[in-house]
Motif scaffolding. Structure first.
Motif, PDB file in Angstrom:
ATOM      1  N   TYR A   1      40.782  86.838 -66.911  1.00 42.27           N
ATOM      2  CA  TYR A   1      41.747  87.103 -67.977  1.00 42.27           C
ATOM      3  C   TYR A   1      42.785  85.983 -68.104  1.00 42.27           C
ATOM      4  N   LEU A   2      42.448  84.824 -67.536  1.00 41.39           N
ATOM      5  CA  LEU A   2      43.225  83.594 -67.681  1.00 41.39           C
ATOM      6  C   LEU A   2      44.655  83.702 -67.152  1.00 41.39           C
ATOM      7  N   LEU A   3      44.831  84.468 -66.094  1.00 39.04           N
ATOM      8  CA  LEU A   3      46.133  84.520 -65.449  1.00 39.04           C
ATOM      9  C   LEU A   3      46.300  83.243 -64.630  1.00 39.04           C
ATOM     10  N   ASN A   4      47.525  82.716 -64.599  1.00 40.57           N
ATOM     11  CA  ASN A   4      47.757  81.531 -63.780  1.00 40.57           C
ATOM     12  C   ASN A   4      47.937  81.953 -62.322  1.00 40.57           C
ATOM     13  N   GLU A   5      48.130  80.996 -61.443  1.00 41.46           N
ATOM     14  CA  GLU A   5      48.200  81.277 -60.011  1.00 41.46           C
ATOM     15  C   GLU A   5      49.308  82.272 -59.662  1.00 41.46           C
ATOM     16  N   ASP A   6      50.486  82.091 -60.226  1.00 42.34           N
ATOM     17  CA  ASP A   6      51.600  83.013 -59.963  1.00 42.34           C
ATOM     18  C   ASP A   6      51.306  84.410 -60.511  1.00 42.34           C
ATOM     19  N   GLU A   7      50.712  84.473 -61.686  1.00 41.51           N
ATOM     20  CA  GLU A   7      50.369  85.765 -62.279  1.00 41.51           C
ATOM     21  C   GLU A   7      49.295  86.478 -61.454  1.00 41.51           C
ATOM     22  N   ILE A   8      48.330  85.722 -60.930  1.00 40.43           N
ATOM     23  CA  ILE A   8      47.305  86.323 -60.079  1.00 40.43           C
ATOM     24  C   ILE A   8      47.942  86.876 -58.810  1.00 40.43           C
ATOM     25  N   TYR A   9      48.859  86.142 -58.242  1.00 39.13           N
ATOM     26  CA  TYR A   9      49.588  86.591 -57.052  1.00 39.13           C
ATOM     27  C   TYR A   9      50.291  87.924 -57.337  1.00 39.13           C
ATOM     28  N   THR A  10      51.014  87.980 -58.446  1.00 40.45           N
ATOM     29  CA  THR A  10      51.723  89.212 -58.816  1.00 40.45           C
ATOM     30  C   THR A  10      50.738  90.336 -59.108  1.00 40.45           C
ATOM     31  N   PHE A  11      49.657  90.017 -59.786  1.00 42.32           N
ATOM     32  CA  PHE A  11      48.606  90.988 -60.091  1.00 42.32           C
ATOM     33  C   PHE A  11      48.023  91.565 -58.794  1.00 42.32           C
ATOM     34  N   GLN A  12      47.800  90.724 -57.790  1.00 40.24           N
ATOM     35  CA  GLN A  12      47.266  91.195 -56.524  1.00 40.24           C
ATOM     36  C   GLN A  12      48.268  92.099 -55.806  1.00 40.24           C
ATOM     37  N   LEU A  13      49.546  91.767 -55.892  1.00 40.60           N
ATOM     38  CA  LEU A  13      50.568  92.642 -55.297  1.00 40.60           C
ATOM     39  C   LEU A  13      50.579  94.006 -55.988  1.00 40.60           C
ATOM     40  N   GLU A  14      50.483  93.997 -57.308  1.00 44.01           N
ATOM     41  CA  GLU A  14      50.442  95.255 -58.057  1.00 44.01           C
ATOM     42  C   GLU A  14      49.190  96.049 -57.704  1.00 44.01           C
ATOM     43  N   THR A  15      48.067  95.351 -57.568  1.00 44.31           N
ATOM     44  CA  THR A  15      46.811  96.006 -57.225  1.00 44.31           C
ATOM     45  C   THR A  15      46.903  96.613 -55.828  1.00 44.31           C
ATOM     46  N   ALA A  16      47.482  95.888 -54.894  1.00 39.51           N
ATOM     47  CA  ALA A  16      47.663  96.414 -53.534  1.00 39.51           C
ATOM     48  C   ALA A  16      48.578  97.636 -53.551  1.00 39.51           C
ATOM     49  N   SER A  17      49.628  97.592 -54.349  1.00 40.76           N
ATOM     50  CA  SER A  17      50.552  98.731 -54.442  1.00 40.76           C
ATOM     51  C   SER A  17      49.854  99.971 -54.982  1.00 40.76           C
ATOM     52  N   PHE A  18      48.985  99.767 -55.952  1.00 41.66           N
ATOM     53  CA  PHE A  18      48.207 100.880 -56.506  1.00 41.66           C
ATOM     54  C   PHE A  18      47.185 101.370 -55.487  1.00 41.66           C
ATOM     55  N   LEU A  19      46.548 100.430 -54.823  1.00 40.78           N
ATOM     56  CA  LEU A  19      45.504 100.745 -53.854  1.00 40.78           C
ATOM     57  C   LEU A  19      46.030 101.595 -52.697  1.00 40.78           C
ATOM     58  N   ILE A  20      47.225 101.305 -52.243  1.00 41.46           N
ATOM     59  CA  ILE A  20      47.771 102.057 -51.112  1.00 41.46           C
ATOM     60  C   ILE A  20      48.649 103.231 -51.546  1.00 41.46           C
TER      61      ILE A  20
END
Length: 117
Positions: free
Chosen positions: A40-59
């Motif tokens: 989805y063409l997220l840049n490196e910082d956006e991917i980092y934030t996306f992964q944090l959000e995904t981890a927050s949802f996951l746990i």
């Protein structure tokens, strides 16, 4: 993700049942979420934030509705955030959930295991 972020996620995961921790740790959620971010063409910082959000949802720190809003806040449209969240649910959360349900069934602790349990 940075080491600090990984450590924060690990600390929060310690609050989950051991069985859940094991399944999450054995999944490829970080790699898959990075691939989705790149798709989805997220840049490196956006991917980092996306992964944090995904981890927050996951746990379990955020629910599905808030997760979608948080993805939108990264810098995507509402439609794109919904598509990203749907893909994450399909590729990360559903497989983890399916493994957890199967493990519960195998343990014979709960009969007719399902998502609600």
């Amino acid at each position: 993700m940075t080491e600090k972020s990984k450590n924060l996620i690990k600390e929060e995961m310690l609050n989950l049942p051991k069985e859940v921790q094991d399944v999450i740790n054995s999944s490829s959620w970080e790699k898959i979420s990075e691939e989705i971010g790149k798709k989805y063409l997220l840049n490196e910082d956006e991917i980092y934030t996306f992964q944090l959000e995904t981890a927050s949802f996951l746990i379990g720190l955020v629910d599905e509705d808030l997760y979608k809003i948080n993805i939108e806040d990264i810098g995507t449209s509402k439609d794109e955030a919904n598509k990203i969240a749907d893909e994450v649910i399909q590729k990360i959360f559903t497989p983890i959930n399916d493994i957890l349900i199967e493990n519960i069934k195998k343990s014979n602790k709960v009969k007719n295991a399902n998502v609600e349990q």
